[in-house]
Write an enzyme that holds these catalytic residues in place. Structure first.
Site, PDB file in Angstrom:
ATOM      1  N   TYR A 139      -3.486  -7.309   1.896  1.00  0.00           N
ATOM      2  CA  TYR A 139      -2.317  -8.007   1.352  1.00  0.00           C
ATOM      3  C   TYR A 139      -2.030  -9.332   2.064  1.00  0.00           C
ATOM      4  CZ  TYR A 139      -1.083  -3.877  -1.471  1.00  0.00           C
ATOM      5  OH  TYR A 139      -1.072  -2.850  -2.378  1.00  0.00           O
ATOM      6  N   LYS A 194     -11.953   2.645   5.816  1.00  0.00           N
ATOM      7  CA  LYS A 194     -13.212   2.696   5.073  1.00  0.00           C
ATOM      8  C   LYS A 194     -14.254   2.073   6.007  1.00  0.00           C
ATOM      9  CE  LYS A 194     -15.300   3.794   1.275  1.00  0.00           C
ATOM     10  NZ  LYS A 194     -15.500   5.170   0.843  1.00  0.00           N
ATOM     11  N   ASP A 226     -11.047   7.385   0.563  1.00  0.00           N
ATOM     12  CA  ASP A 226     -11.365   8.166  -0.645  1.00  0.00           C
ATOM     13  C   ASP A 226     -11.234   9.657  -0.360  1.00  0.00           C
ATOM     14  OD1 ASP A 226     -13.494   7.623   1.070  1.00  0.00           O
ATOM     15  OD2 ASP A 226     -15.023   7.714  -0.472  1.00  0.00           O
ATOM     16  N   ASP A 250      -0.233   1.715   1.323  1.00  0.00           N
ATOM     17  CA  ASP A 250       0.572   1.620   0.104  1.00  0.00           C
ATOM     18  C   ASP A 250       0.122   2.693  -0.888  1.00  0.00           C
ATOM     19  OD1 ASP A 250       2.297   0.675  -1.837  1.00  0.00           O
ATOM     20  OD2 ASP A 250       1.075  -1.061  -2.371  1.00  0.00           O
ATOM     21  N   ASP A 254       2.161   6.390  -2.051  1.00  0.00           N
ATOM     22  CA  ASP A 254       2.575   6.759  -3.421  1.00  0.00           C
ATOM     23  C   ASP A 254       2.001   8.127  -3.790  1.00  0.00           C
ATOM     24  OD1 ASP A 254       3.905   4.314  -3.655  1.00  0.00           O
ATOM     25  OD2 ASP A 254       3.065   3.828  -5.609  1.00  0.00           O
TER      26      ASP A 254
HETATM   27  P1  ATP Z   1       6.650  -1.901  -6.260  1.00  0.00           P
HETATM   28  O1  ATP Z   1       5.763  -2.989  -6.745  1.00  0.00           O
HETATM   29  O2  ATP Z   1       7.846  -2.394  -5.518  1.00  0.00           O
HETATM   30  O3  ATP Z   1       5.895  -0.812  -5.556  1.00  0.00           O
HETATM   31  P2  ATP Z   1       6.416  -0.496  -8.704  1.00  0.00           P
HETATM   32  O4  ATP Z   1       6.201  -1.403  -9.847  1.00  0.00           O
HETATM   33  O5  ATP Z   1       5.244   0.177  -8.098  1.00  0.00           O
HETATM   34  O6  ATP Z   1       7.258  -1.239  -7.577  1.00  0.00           O
HETATM   35  P3  ATP Z   1       8.443   1.536  -8.610  1.00  0.00           P
HETATM   36  O7  ATP Z   1       9.759   0.950  -8.867  1.00  0.00           O
HETATM   37  O8  ATP Z   1       8.086   1.916  -7.227  1.00  0.00           O
HETATM   38  O9  ATP Z   1       7.389   0.579  -9.282  1.00  0.00           O
HETATM   39  O10 ATP Z   1       8.365   2.860  -9.433  1.00  0.00           O
HETATM   40  C1  ATP Z   1       7.446   3.196 -10.457  1.00  0.00           C
HETATM   41  C2  ATP Z   1       8.166   4.125 -11.428  1.00  0.00           C
HETATM   42  O11 ATP Z   1       8.612   5.311 -10.775  1.00  0.00           O
HETATM   43  C3  ATP Z   1       9.422   3.473 -11.965  1.00  0.00           C
HETATM   44  O12 ATP Z   1       9.144   2.663 -13.036  1.00  0.00           O
HETATM   45  C4  ATP Z   1      10.305   4.674 -12.292  1.00  0.00           C
HETATM   46  O13 ATP Z   1      10.026   5.181 -13.548  1.00  0.00           O
HETATM   47  C5  ATP Z   1       9.908   5.672 -11.219  1.00  0.00           C
HETATM   48  N1  ATP Z   1      10.878   5.614 -10.098  1.00  0.00           N
HETATM   49  C6  ATP Z   1      10.828   4.831  -9.010  1.00  0.00           C
HETATM   50  N2  ATP Z   1      11.876   5.015  -8.222  1.00  0.00           N
HETATM   51  C7  ATP Z   1      12.632   5.960  -8.799  1.00  0.00           C
HETATM   52  C8  ATP Z   1      13.881   6.603  -8.476  1.00  0.00           C
HETATM   53  N3  ATP Z   1      14.558   6.309  -7.341  1.00  0.00           N
HETATM   54  N4  ATP Z   1      14.361   7.524  -9.323  1.00  0.00           N
HETATM   55  C9  ATP Z   1      13.700   7.847 -10.434  1.00  0.00           C
HETATM   56  N5  ATP Z   1      12.539   7.287 -10.817  1.00  0.00           N
HETATM   57  C10 ATP Z   1      11.998   6.346 -10.007  1.00  0.00           C
HETATM   58 MG    MG Z   2       4.379   0.587  -6.089  1.00  0.00          MG
END
Ligand code: ATP
Ligand code: MG
Length: 363
Positions: A139, A194, A226, A250, A254
């Site tokens: 990043y 990796k 992986d 990151d 997730d």
């Molecule tokens: P970033 O780029 O900041 O990581 P992202 O685009 O990956 O953001 P997020 O906002 O982390 O997206 O979340 C992805 C999806 O997960 C959201 O669109 C939503 O549907 C769900 N989500 C995220 N946070 C929550 C929350 N606190 N409660 C419920 N659903 C959530």
């Molecule tokens: Mg994200």
């Protein structure tokens, strides 16, 4: 004691105001406004749209002068700079770099009453922490990648000795202090990389090894990223603390969040030598913003991490007690079974969940 702490509070975009508002309400109920003073500050993609500034200087100054920073989330689709690039979560990134928050701490813990998609796992059996290096790695190439004649594109991966040493040391010290332990009771740092393919990751591993040699009580363990994704699904109970380069951290955080219920339950703390920023590990989730549908647990637990961090920094037991009560209140609402957040398929919205947390604190 009449010490009070100034908390720079930035609601941000999307669900940010909802989850930050919920957390401030709960923290105030826990400690009162004499102990914690919340300064609400401007910033984010929405603020840029109105004013042309993502992170006003006054906000950055207030963050620098505060004891801790509480952040909702930042980023809105469709808000762009003059050159057409997305503003995104630049507010957050500017704070990260402006305050040198190099360790992104993301605990992954299965809470009572939450069903993991890994069905054979029960609460207590998934309990580890990912420490994501937050300032370099792939990043670091953000904004510096190149596209050549529309035929080829490249970015660069940067691993420095200094950046790796400090995050490795942080992760090893965290393993030493933390309560939760893997099933076999060993303190363990897993280096996720990796190293078999890329030199920069081999260097990352070597520097982690060198720092790890100073910590006889923490076992070093290694996983290619992986394989790590497989292990975090198949045997999450093996892990204690994991350290990873920015991009890998990151991605695996997730994945970890998904194994314990979703993005809405995973807290995070971004820490440097002087400052700490606390927010859910999720983004601004614009798809569910303004519907009272957000799960506030991630931000509430980030609030608990903030209290624990402040408690250590300022040797103030009131704050660690309050953090314990906050965790218990969240666990209590979840264990009750009647209040399932919408993220889990239930019908409890952000404000109703928060209401129940406040009830638990009263009771
Ligand atoms: P970033 O780029 O900041 O990581 P992202 O685009 O990956 O953001 P997020 O906002 O982390 O997206 O979340 C992805 C999806 O997960 C959201 O669109 C939503 O549907 C769900 N989500 C995220 N946070 C929550 C929350 N606190 N409660 C419920 N659903 C959530
Ligand atoms: Mg994200």
């Amino acid at each position: 004691m009449s010490v009070s702490y100034r908390i720079a509070t930035i609601a941000g975009d999307g669900i940010g105001p909802e989850v930050a508002g919920a957390t401030v309400q709960v923290l105030q109920a826990l400690l009162g406004s004499d102990v914690l003073r919340f300064d609400w500050l401007d910033g984010g993609a929405g603020h840029y749209d109105k004013t042309g500034e993502v992170l006003p200087q006054s906000t950055l100054d207030a963050c620098r002068a505060s004891h801790a920073i509480l952040h909702g989330a930042a980023g809105l689709p469709g808000v762009t700079y003059d050159d057409g690039t997305e503003v995104g979560n630049d507010l957050h990134l500017k704070l990260r770099f402006g305050l040198d928050l190099y360790a992104n701490v993301r605990p992954i813990r299965l809470l009572p009453g939450v069903e993991s998609p890994l069905r054979h796992h029960q609460p207590g059996t998934i309990d580890y922490v990912i420490v994501r290096e937050n300032t370099e790695g792939l990043y670091a190439s953000r904004g510096a990648g190149v596209v050549l004649r529309d035929e080829m594109a490249s970015d660069s991966l940067v691993i420095t000795r200094k950046g790796t040493e400090r995050v490795a040391r942080f992760a090893l010290e965290l393993s030493r202090r933390r309560q939760g332990a893997p099933k076999d009771g060993k303190r363990r740092l897993t280096v996720c990389d990796k190293a078999n393919i890329l030199r920069s990751y081999a260097f990352f591993r070597r520097v982690c090894d060198e720092v790890g040699a100073e910590f006889n009580d923490v076992e070093l363990d290694y996983a290619y990223v992986d394989a790590m994704t497989v292990h975090l699904v198949k045997r999450p109970d093996f892990y204690d603390v994991i350290v990873a380069e920015n991009l890998f951290g990151d991605i695996i955080s997730d994945l970890g969040a998904a194994t314990v219920g979703g993005m809405g339950v995973s807290p995070s703390a971004e820490l440097g030598d002087r400052h700490g920023l606390f927010q859910g590990a999720h983004g601004s989730a614009p798809d569910i913003a303004g519907q009272d549908a957000a799960n506030p647990i991630a931000t509430l637990l980030s609030g608990a991490m903030m209290l624990e961090w402040l408690a250590v920094e300022h040797a103030d037991d009131r704050l660690s007690d309050a953090a314990g009560r906050l965790r218990q209140a969240v666990d209590g609402v979840l264990s009750d079974g009647r209040y399932r957040p919408r993220e889990f398929g239930g019908d409890t919205g952000c404000s109703a969940f928060t209401e129940q947390v406040l009830r638990q604190l009263e009771g």
